[in-house]
Write an enzyme that holds these catalytic residues in place. Structure first.
Site, PDB file in Angstrom:
ATOM      1  N   CYS A 116       0.818  -1.230   0.000  1.00  0.00           N
ATOM      2  CA  CYS A 116       0.000   0.000   0.000  1.00  0.00           C
ATOM      3  C   CYS A 116       0.848   1.275   0.000  1.00  0.00           C
ATOM      4  O   CYS A 116       0.307   2.368  -0.182  1.00  0.00           O
ATOM      5  CB  CYS A 116      -0.950  -0.002   1.183  1.00  0.00           C
ATOM      6  N   HIS A 240      -2.674   7.047   3.302  1.00  0.00           N
ATOM      7  CA  HIS A 240      -3.191   5.775   2.791  1.00  0.00           C
ATOM      8  C   HIS A 240      -4.569   5.526   3.398  1.00  0.00           C
ATOM      9  O   HIS A 240      -4.769   5.688   4.605  1.00  0.00           O
ATOM     10  CB  HIS A 240      -2.223   4.653   3.142  1.00  0.00           C
ATOM     11  N   ASN A 270     -10.091  -0.006   1.181  1.00  0.00           N
ATOM     12  CA  ASN A 270      -8.630   0.045   1.038  1.00  0.00           C
ATOM     13  C   ASN A 270      -8.247  -0.504  -0.340  1.00  0.00           C
ATOM     14  O   ASN A 270      -8.337  -1.711  -0.571  1.00  0.00           O
ATOM     15  CB  ASN A 270      -7.998  -0.780   2.164  1.00  0.00           C
TER      16      ASN A 270
HETATM   17  N1  COA Z   1     -17.615  -7.525  12.081  1.00  0.00           N
HETATM   18  C1  COA Z   1     -18.100  -7.631  13.319  1.00  0.00           C
HETATM   19  N2  COA Z   1     -17.316  -7.934  14.386  1.00  0.00           N
HETATM   20  C2  COA Z   1     -16.011  -8.121  14.153  1.00  0.00           C
HETATM   21  C3  COA Z   1     -15.463  -8.042  12.866  1.00  0.00           C
HETATM   22  C4  COA Z   1     -16.305  -7.726  11.802  1.00  0.00           C
HETATM   23  N3  COA Z   1     -15.897  -7.594  10.532  1.00  0.00           N
HETATM   24  N4  COA Z   1     -14.130  -8.273  12.944  1.00  0.00           N
HETATM   25  C5  COA Z   1     -13.874  -8.511  14.247  1.00  0.00           C
HETATM   26  N5  COA Z   1     -15.002  -8.424  14.973  1.00  0.00           N
HETATM   27  C6  COA Z   1     -15.165  -8.582  16.415  1.00  0.00           C
HETATM   28  C7  COA Z   1     -14.053  -9.382  17.023  1.00  0.00           C
HETATM   29  O1  COA Z   1     -14.327 -10.760  17.010  1.00  0.00           O
HETATM   30  C8  COA Z   1     -14.015  -8.825  18.433  1.00  0.00           C
HETATM   31  O2  COA Z   1     -15.036  -9.397  19.183  1.00  0.00           O
HETATM   32  P1  COA Z   1     -14.825  -9.743  20.740  1.00  0.00           P
HETATM   33  O3  COA Z   1     -14.558  -8.411  21.397  1.00  0.00           O
HETATM   34  O4  COA Z   1     -16.112 -10.370  21.113  1.00  0.00           O
HETATM   35  O5  COA Z   1     -13.642 -10.647  20.777  1.00  0.00           O
HETATM   36  C9  COA Z   1     -14.365  -7.354  18.237  1.00  0.00           C
HETATM   37  O6  COA Z   1     -15.080  -7.288  16.994  1.00  0.00           O
HETATM   38  C10 COA Z   1     -13.145  -6.460  18.169  1.00  0.00           C
HETATM   39  O7  COA Z   1     -12.237  -7.019  17.246  1.00  0.00           O
HETATM   40  P2  COA Z   1     -10.834  -6.397  16.960  1.00  0.00           P
HETATM   41  O8  COA Z   1     -10.066  -7.275  16.033  1.00  0.00           O
HETATM   42  O9  COA Z   1     -10.217  -6.035  18.295  1.00  0.00           O
HETATM   43  O10 COA Z   1     -11.265  -5.049  16.223  1.00  0.00           O
HETATM   44  P3  COA Z   1     -10.406  -3.808  15.850  1.00  0.00           P
HETATM   45  O11 COA Z   1     -10.975  -2.632  16.514  1.00  0.00           O
HETATM   46  O12 COA Z   1      -8.931  -4.067  16.008  1.00  0.00           O
HETATM   47  O13 COA Z   1     -10.717  -3.668  14.307  1.00  0.00           O
HETATM   48  C11 COA Z   1      -9.631  -3.991  12.190  1.00  0.00           C
HETATM   49  C12 COA Z   1     -10.284  -4.672  13.394  1.00  0.00           C
HETATM   50  C13 COA Z   1      -9.168  -5.052  11.228  1.00  0.00           C
HETATM   51  C14 COA Z   1     -10.684  -3.126  11.524  1.00  0.00           C
HETATM   52  C15 COA Z   1      -8.461  -3.111  12.682  1.00  0.00           C
HETATM   53  O14 COA Z   1      -7.624  -3.844  13.545  1.00  0.00           O
HETATM   54  C16 COA Z   1      -7.642  -2.568  11.558  1.00  0.00           C
HETATM   55  O15 COA Z   1      -8.102  -1.797  10.751  1.00  0.00           O
HETATM   56  N6  COA Z   1      -6.321  -2.915  11.499  1.00  0.00           N
HETATM   57  C17 COA Z   1      -5.446  -2.435  10.473  1.00  0.00           C
HETATM   58  C18 COA Z   1      -5.714  -3.178   9.192  1.00  0.00           C
HETATM   59  C19 COA Z   1      -5.108  -2.508   7.991  1.00  0.00           C
HETATM   60  O16 COA Z   1      -5.040  -1.313   7.908  1.00  0.00           O
HETATM   61  N7  COA Z   1      -4.684  -3.329   7.043  1.00  0.00           N
HETATM   62  C20 COA Z   1      -4.184  -2.862   5.812  1.00  0.00           C
HETATM   63  C21 COA Z   1      -2.781  -2.418   5.922  1.00  0.00           C
HETATM   64  S1  COA Z   1      -2.252  -1.705   4.426  1.00  0.00           S
END
Ligand code: COA
Length: 316
Positions: A116, A240, A270
């Protein structure tokens, strides 16, 4: 931190274009096939919908054609095509070869894969080619991440999408637009976000989030310093487009208000290599960028790579 040597031949963007597949997939549609919801996706990422479809070559040809038309130049006068992509259409040859033919160019063409961060890597590479004597470079950032996304995995399927953005840069007689730049990679973190050949994306979302904020800020600070500016003098940040919360956290640390950022991820998701050009040219097309504005482009991605550039926007 590289400092651009005084007297180096600079370049500026003289035309641009973008391309998004027609098919739009909303959060509600995703929630029909996996355990997620529109509310969760909006709150945690800022994404509302995304565009899905096309090939890397077809999207690149569309955005590249628009950029060439806007610049009003003869395609045969383009000296090189640099295509940033993480999702080539074939393993061999580089997708830039297909795009070069599709746009009837007669020039060297190669792909850059820095995930990215790739468009900024490609833009910096284009400026390097100008410094080495080339006159016009077509720089394109395109990804079709939908093709390497597991559509049953709610960790990744909610984030990734397809798109393309292109810019023609031309050697300038006066100072060029690039004031400062930086790029970096830390391959020890490759397992945080990867796809095997023929496989789909795997991601440690939380850890990517944490690292992303830090490396974006570090890279941005280096570019701003190399440009001889302070964050107060940055008129627009084009980050980004991965997650609105990442952008907010990075801007907070840089002490730049969100009103000075360009955000399109609500509409695009993204799109990896396409995300920075889509957000940059959206801001330009909306009249948010004036001649002389200092624009910070800053990306991060798998690898884990980071790249940033400060450009002085100047159309005249
Ligand atoms: N829909 C609903 N619930 C979801 C879910 C989804 N798509 N994905 C995860 N959950 C749940 C999890 O199971 C967790 O439940 P729990 O609390 O009962 O265990 C809760 O939501 C929180 O999950 P978590 O993984 O802690 O969420 P988060 O706030 O970290 O968000 C991302 C997840 C992926 C959105 C976030 O971590 C992120 O954006 N990371 C960077 C990714 C990125 O930028 N990648 C590209 C790089 S170029």
């Amino acid at each position: 931190m590289p400092i651009i040597p005084s007297g180096a031949i600079g370049a500026k963007i003289i035309g641009w274009g973008t391309s998004l597949p027609q098919k739009v997939v909303t959060n509600d549609e995703l929630s029909k096939t996996m355990d997620t919801s529109d509310e969760w996706i909006r709150e945690r990422t800022g994404i509302e919908r995304r565009h899905i479809g096309g090939t890397t070559a077809s999207l690149s040809i569309e955005s590249g054609r628009k950029a060439i038309e806007m610049s009003g130049i003869d395609p045969l006068s383009i000296d090189a095509l640099v295509l940033s992509t993480t999702t080539p259409d074939r393993t061999v040859p580089a997708t830039s070869a297909t795009v070069q033919h599709g746009l009837s160019l007669r020039c060297g063409a190669f792909d850059v894969n820095a995930a990215c961060s790739g468009f900024v890597y490609a833009l910096i590479t284009g400026h390097g080619l100008v410094a080495m004597g080339m006159k016009r470079i077509l720089v394109i950032g395109t990804d079709t991440l939908s093709r390497i996304t597991d559509w049953t995995d709610r960790n990744t399927a909610i984030l990734f999408a397809d798109g393309s953005g292109a810019a023609v840069i031309e050697a300038s007689s006066g100072p060029g637009q690039l004031l400062g730049w930086d790029f970096d990679a830390d391959g020890s973190l490759e397992d945080l976000l990867y796809a095997e050949i023929g496989g789909t994306l795997h991601m440690e979302g939380k850890e990517v989030f944490r690292r992303a904020v830090r490396i974006m800020v570090e890279s941005a600070e280096k570019s701003i310093k190399a440009a001889g500016l302070t964050t107060n003098e940055i008129d627009l940040v084009v980050p980004h487009q991965a997650n609105l919360r990442i952008i907010e956290a990075a801007c907070k640390r840089l002490d730049i208000p969100m009103s000075r950022t360009s955000v399109v991820l609500n509409e695009t998701g993204n799109t990896s290599s396409a995300s920075i050009p889509l957000a940059l040219f959206d801001a330009v097309d909306r009249g948010r960028v004036k001649s002389g504005d200092n624009v910070l482009l800053v990306g991060f991605g798998a690898g884990m790579t980071a790249a940033s550039a400060v450009i002085k926007w100047n159309q005249s």
